[in-house]
Scaffold this motif. Structure first.
Motif, PDB file in Angstrom:
ATOM      1  N   ASP A  69      43.950  37.860  37.030  1.00 22.58           N
ATOM      2  CA  ASP A  69      42.832  38.750  37.317  1.00 22.58           C
ATOM      3  C   ASP A  69      43.141  40.131  36.774  1.00 22.58           C
ATOM      4  O   ASP A  69      43.553  41.014  37.503  1.00 22.58           O
ATOM      5  CB  ASP A  69      42.568  38.794  38.824  1.00 22.58           C
ATOM      6  CG  ASP A  69      41.537  39.844  39.203  1.00 22.58           C
ATOM      7  OD1 ASP A  69      40.521  39.954  38.488  1.00 22.58           O
ATOM      8  OD2 ASP A  69      41.758  40.549  40.187  1.00 22.58           O
ATOM      9  N   VAL A 114      40.940  37.067  48.391  1.00 25.04           N
ATOM     10  CA  VAL A 114      42.173  37.815  48.142  1.00 25.04           C
ATOM     11  C   VAL A 114      41.882  39.064  47.323  1.00 25.04           C
ATOM     12  O   VAL A 114      40.979  39.077  46.492  1.00 25.04           O
ATOM     13  CB  VAL A 114      43.236  36.963  47.404  1.00 25.04           C
ATOM     14  CG1 VAL A 114      43.739  35.842  48.275  1.00 25.04           C
ATOM     15  CG2 VAL A 114      42.711  36.424  46.091  1.00 25.04           C
ATOM     16  N   TYR A 133      40.297  32.015  46.359  1.00 24.34           N
ATOM     17  CA  TYR A 133      40.859  30.692  46.111  1.00 24.34           C
ATOM     18  C   TYR A 133      40.005  29.693  46.869  1.00 24.34           C
ATOM     19  O   TYR A 133      39.665  29.909  48.036  1.00 24.34           O
ATOM     20  CB  TYR A 133      42.312  30.598  46.590  1.00 24.34           C
ATOM     21  CG  TYR A 133      43.272  31.200  45.600  1.00 24.34           C
ATOM     22  CD1 TYR A 133      43.513  30.574  44.380  1.00 24.34           C
ATOM     23  CD2 TYR A 133      43.918  32.390  45.868  1.00 24.34           C
ATOM     24  CE1 TYR A 133      44.378  31.129  43.460  1.00 24.34           C
ATOM     25  CE2 TYR A 133      44.793  32.952  44.958  1.00 24.34           C
ATOM     26  CZ  TYR A 133      45.013  32.311  43.752  1.00 24.34           C
ATOM     27  OH  TYR A 133      45.864  32.866  42.842  1.00 24.34           O
ATOM     28  N   THR A 158      49.484  34.540  47.261  1.00 25.12           N
ATOM     29  CA  THR A 158      48.620  33.550  47.922  1.00 25.12           C
ATOM     30  C   THR A 158      48.633  32.242  47.152  1.00 25.12           C
ATOM     31  O   THR A 158      48.711  31.167  47.743  1.00 25.12           O
ATOM     32  CB  THR A 158      47.180  34.085  48.056  1.00 25.12           C
ATOM     33  OG1 THR A 158      47.213  35.301  48.810  1.00 25.12           O
ATOM     34  CG2 THR A 158      46.282  33.082  48.760  1.00 25.12           C
ATOM     35  N   ARG A 159      48.596  32.313  45.824  1.00 26.81           N
ATOM     36  CA  ARG A 159      48.638  31.094  45.017  1.00 26.81           C
ATOM     37  C   ARG A 159      49.944  30.331  45.267  1.00 26.81           C
ATOM     38  O   ARG A 159      49.929  29.116  45.468  1.00 26.81           O
ATOM     39  CB  ARG A 159      48.482  31.404  43.535  1.00 26.81           C
ATOM     40  CG  ARG A 159      48.462  30.128  42.692  1.00 26.81           C
ATOM     41  CD  ARG A 159      48.183  30.399  41.230  1.00 26.81           C
ATOM     42  NE  ARG A 159      47.833  29.163  40.575  1.00 26.81           N
ATOM     43  CZ  ARG A 159      46.610  28.701  40.415  1.00 26.81           C
ATOM     44  NH1 ARG A 159      45.591  29.387  40.871  1.00 26.81           N
ATOM     45  NH2 ARG A 159      46.388  27.559  39.818  1.00 26.81           N
ATOM     46  N   GLY A 194      40.149  41.150  42.255  1.00 26.46           N
ATOM     47  CA  GLY A 194      40.461  40.123  43.247  1.00 26.46           C
ATOM     48  C   GLY A 194      39.563  38.922  43.067  1.00 26.46           C
ATOM     49  O   GLY A 194      38.949  38.729  42.026  1.00 26.46           O
ATOM     50  N   PRO A 250      37.364  34.498  40.182  1.00 29.75           N
ATOM     51  CA  PRO A 250      37.454  35.959  40.174  1.00 29.75           C
ATOM     52  C   PRO A 250      36.152  36.591  40.654  1.00 29.75           C
ATOM     53  O   PRO A 250      35.080  36.020  40.483  1.00 29.75           O
ATOM     54  CB  PRO A 250      37.730  36.304  38.708  1.00 29.75           C
ATOM     55  CG  PRO A 250      37.434  35.091  37.925  1.00 29.75           C
ATOM     56  CD  PRO A 250      37.397  33.920  38.856  1.00 29.75           C
ATOM     57  N   HIS A 261      43.327  41.898  44.530  1.00 26.54           N
ATOM     58  CA  HIS A 261      44.093  41.744  43.292  1.00 26.54           C
ATOM     59  C   HIS A 261      45.589  41.614  43.585  1.00 26.54           C
ATOM     60  O   HIS A 261      46.275  40.775  43.008  1.00 26.54           O
ATOM     61  CB  HIS A 261      43.830  42.956  42.382  1.00 26.54           C
ATOM     62  CG  HIS A 261      44.628  42.931  41.121  1.00 26.54           C
ATOM     63  ND1 HIS A 261      44.354  42.077  40.078  1.00 26.54           N
ATOM     64  CD2 HIS A 261      45.717  43.648  40.747  1.00 26.54           C
ATOM     65  CE1 HIS A 261      45.233  42.267  39.118  1.00 26.54           C
ATOM     66  NE2 HIS A 261      46.072  43.214  39.487  1.00 26.54           N
ATOM     67  N   PHE A 290      40.750  29.234  41.313  1.00 27.17           N
ATOM     68  CA  PHE A 290      40.559  30.650  41.563  1.00 27.17           C
ATOM     69  C   PHE A 290      39.220  31.080  40.978  1.00 27.17           C
ATOM     70  O   PHE A 290      38.908  30.764  39.834  1.00 27.17           O
ATOM     71  CB  PHE A 290      41.685  31.467  40.920  1.00 27.17           C
ATOM     72  CG  PHE A 290      41.550  32.948  41.136  1.00 27.17           C
ATOM     73  CD1 PHE A 290      41.844  33.504  42.370  1.00 27.17           C
ATOM     74  CD2 PHE A 290      41.115  33.773  40.125  1.00 27.17           C
ATOM     75  CE1 PHE A 290      41.715  34.865  42.589  1.00 27.17           C
ATOM     76  CE2 PHE A 290      40.986  35.138  40.324  1.00 27.17           C
ATOM     77  CZ  PHE A 290      41.280  35.689  41.555  1.00 27.17           C
ATOM     78  N   ILE A 295      46.845  37.984  44.873  1.00 28.96           N
ATOM     79  CA  ILE A 295      46.571  36.774  44.086  1.00 28.96           C
ATOM     80  C   ILE A 295      47.809  35.912  43.890  1.00 28.96           C
ATOM     81  O   ILE A 295      47.810  34.723  44.197  1.00 28.96           O
ATOM     82  CB  ILE A 295      45.935  37.136  42.726  1.00 28.96           C
ATOM     83  CG1 ILE A 295      44.526  37.675  42.957  1.00 28.96           C
ATOM     84  CG2 ILE A 295      45.892  35.929  41.799  1.00 28.96           C
ATOM     85  CD1 ILE A 295      43.869  38.242  41.722  1.00 28.96           C
ATOM     86  N   GLY A 338      44.262  31.727  36.884  1.00 32.21           N
ATOM     87  CA  GLY A 338      44.394  32.488  38.116  1.00 32.21           C
ATOM     88  C   GLY A 338      44.709  33.950  37.901  1.00 32.21           C
ATOM     89  O   GLY A 338      44.908  34.683  38.852  1.00 32.21           O
TER      90      GLY A 338
END
Length: 100
Positions: free
Chosen positions: A41, A65, A49, A73-74, A46, A14, A67, A12, A70, A39
């Motif tokens: 934030d 992505v 990745y 999506t991870r 946001g 930021p 905020h 990730f 995050i 990962g």
């Protein structure tokens, strides 16, 4: 059969903040130790990745992505890396990028 997670890495990045907003975000992260969680934030900015090949560090896919996106999506990416072959993962994301 290799899984995508065996040969690909997920990281990730930021989004950067500047000036006073950067200072405030840094202070907040220091107070909450938010940076100790990979990962995370805490700045609310946001990020992106990035999935790369371990063998040569070449980029496979980049996903921007907000905020709020995050965590979900991870989890989605980690599940796909665990379930799909490297070829299936790349094919899935190349189709996603074409549709975007």
């Amino acid at each position: 059969m290799d899984r995508a997670g065996d040969v690909l890495d997920l990281r990730f990045e930021p989004r950067e903040r500047r000036g006073l907003r950067l200072f405030v975000a840094a202070v907040w992260q220091a107070i909450t130790l938010a940076d100790t969680v990979d990962g995370n934030d805490a700045s609310g900015a946001g990020g992106t990745y990035v999935v790369t090949r371990r063998s040569d560090d070449s980029e496979v896919v980049r996903i921007d992505v907000s905020h709020d996106e995050i965590g979900a999506t991870r989890l989605h990416l980690e599940a796909q890396l665990a379930e799909l072959s490297p070829e299936e993962f790349e094919a899935t994301w190349s189709r996603s990028e074409e549709q975007a």
